[in-house]
Design a protein around this motif. Structure first.
Motif, mmCIF file in Angstrom:
data_model
loop_
_atom_site.group_PDB
_atom_site.id
_atom_site.type_symbol
_atom_site.label_atom_id
_atom_site.label_comp_id
_atom_site.label_asym_id
_atom_site.label_seq_id
_atom_site.Cartn_x
_atom_site.Cartn_y
_atom_site.Cartn_z
ATOM 1 N N TRP A 156 4.207 -34.407 14.106
ATOM 2 C CA TRP A 156 3.268 -33.256 13.926
ATOM 3 C C TRP A 156 2.012 -33.193 15.220
ATOM 4 N N SER A 157 1.470 -34.120 15.352
ATOM 5 C CA SER A 157 0.648 -34.375 16.250
ATOM 6 C C SER A 157 1.079 -34.232 17.660
ATOM 7 N N SER A 158 2.331 -34.736 17.991
ATOM 8 C CA SER A 158 3.018 -34.707 19.190
ATOM 9 C C SER A 158 3.377 -32.954 19.544
ATOM 10 N N ALA A 159 3.675 -32.568 18.418
ATOM 11 C CA ALA A 159 4.300 -31.159 18.705
ATOM 12 C C ALA A 159 3.039 -30.412 18.838
ATOM 13 N N TYR A 160 1.845 -30.717 18.640
ATOM 14 C CA TYR A 160 0.392 -29.875 18.893
ATOM 15 C C TYR A 160 0.253 -30.172 20.303
ATOM 16 N N GLY A 161 0.221 -31.361 20.693
ATOM 17 C CA GLY A 161 0.051 -31.734 22.117
ATOM 18 C C GLY A 161 0.869 -30.902 23.201
ATOM 19 N N TYR A 162 2.047 -30.474 22.622
ATOM 20 C CA TYR A 162 2.755 -29.864 23.563
ATOM 21 C C TYR A 162 2.597 -28.349 23.414
ATOM 22 N N ARG A 163 1.484 -27.803 22.778
ATOM 23 C CA ARG A 163 1.186 -26.531 22.524
ATOM 24 C C ARG A 163 1.122 -25.513 23.809
ATOM 25 N N ASN A 164 0.674 -26.180 24.861
ATOM 26 C CA ASN A 164 0.924 -25.081 26.034
ATOM 27 C C ASN A 164 2.115 -25.012 26.924
ATOM 28 N N VAL A 165 3.182 -25.895 26.310
ATOM 29 C CA VAL A 165 4.235 -25.850 26.994
ATOM 30 C C VAL A 165 5.540 -25.047 26.085
ATOM 31 N N LEU A 166 5.388 -25.375 25.006
ATOM 32 C CA LEU A 166 6.450 -24.919 23.862
ATOM 33 C C LEU A 166 6.404 -23.410 23.862
ATOM 34 N N VAL A 167 7.386 -22.842 23.767
ATOM 35 C CA VAL A 167 7.706 -21.468 23.696
ATOM 36 C C VAL A 167 8.599 -21.146 22.358
ATOM 37 N N ALA A 168 8.352 -19.998 21.744
ATOM 38 C CA ALA A 168 9.250 -19.572 20.658
ATOM 39 C C ALA A 168 10.491 -19.022 21.303
ATOM 40 N N ASN A 169 11.612 -19.443 21.081
ATOM 41 C CA ASN A 169 12.876 -18.873 21.193
ATOM 42 C C ASN A 169 13.833 -19.190 20.401
ATOM 43 N N ASP A 170 15.133 -18.866 20.357
ATOM 44 C CA ASP A 170 16.218 -19.392 19.325
ATOM 45 C C ASP A 170 16.157 -20.842 19.551
ATOM 46 N N LEU A 171 16.488 -21.369 20.463
ATOM 47 C CA LEU A 171 16.708 -22.759 20.932
ATOM 48 C C LEU A 171 15.675 -23.550 20.162
#
Length: 186
Positions: A57-72
């Motif tokens: 969960w913490s790692s995912a939050y760390g990627y908040r600036n590069v993660l985009v919501a798409n189907d994949l």
């Protein structure tokens, strides 16, 4: 709500349910502590899974600036979080009728749980390469996977307790190391 918020909400929901599964089942075990021998193996495995859930969960939050919501990305979050949830359901038995010793449950399920943790953490290796990690970080990564693989194959209860404690200690070392690095470079 931006794309990251959508992904993070989905991830938080599923990981929160996984943690609630472990805690709820463990609460039922504690209620029956006079009938069930709790031991060390299952509580340590539960702590390991919860720390791993938290670190993901913490790692995912760390990627908040590069993660985009798409189907994949939505499918990836669903897949990862679903496996974490399934792992969480195997840590503590849901049906406690006839359970006298949690260690028996541990021995039946630990390879699935530990194997799942190994599988889910494998994407961290290319990410560690991508960020140009130094020797201390690589030492931690190697120790982490070495302890997990050893835990996957270890046979005795004492060896399993020691390996669980070693893997768990890494989850505590990483934030301390990160804080020291942040202060040193500040």
């Amino acid at each position: 709500m931006n794309g990251f918020d959508v992904l993070f909400s989905l991830l938080s929901l599923l990981l929160g349910l996984a943690m609630a599964e472990i805690l709820g089942d463990f609460g039922r075990v504690i209620e029956r502590r006079r009938i069930i021998k709790i031991g060390w193996l299952t509580p340590l495995l539960a702590l390991l899974v919860m720390l791993d859930l938290g670190s993901f969960w913490s790692s995912a939050y760390g990627y908040r600036n590069v993660l985009v919501a798409n189907d994949l990305s939505i499918l990836a979050v669903l897949a990862f979080a679903s496996v974490y949830y399934l792992i969480a359901t195997l840590v503590v038995p849901e049906d406690l009728e006839g359970v006298k010793d949690l260690d028996q449950h541990y021995w039946r399920n630990r390879r699935i749980v530990v194997g799942g943790i190994i599988l889910l953490n494998l994407p961290n290796i290319p990410l560690t390469i991508a960020v140009g990690a130094g020797p201390v970080t690589w030492s931690i990564v190697v120790a982490f996977y070495s302890f997990l693989v050893a835990l996957f194959v270890a046979k005795g209860a004492r060896a399993n307790v020691i390996l669980l404690l070693l893997v768990i200690s890494i989850y505590w070392m990483v934030p301390v190391y990160s804080e020291l690095i942040a202060r040193f470079h500040a």
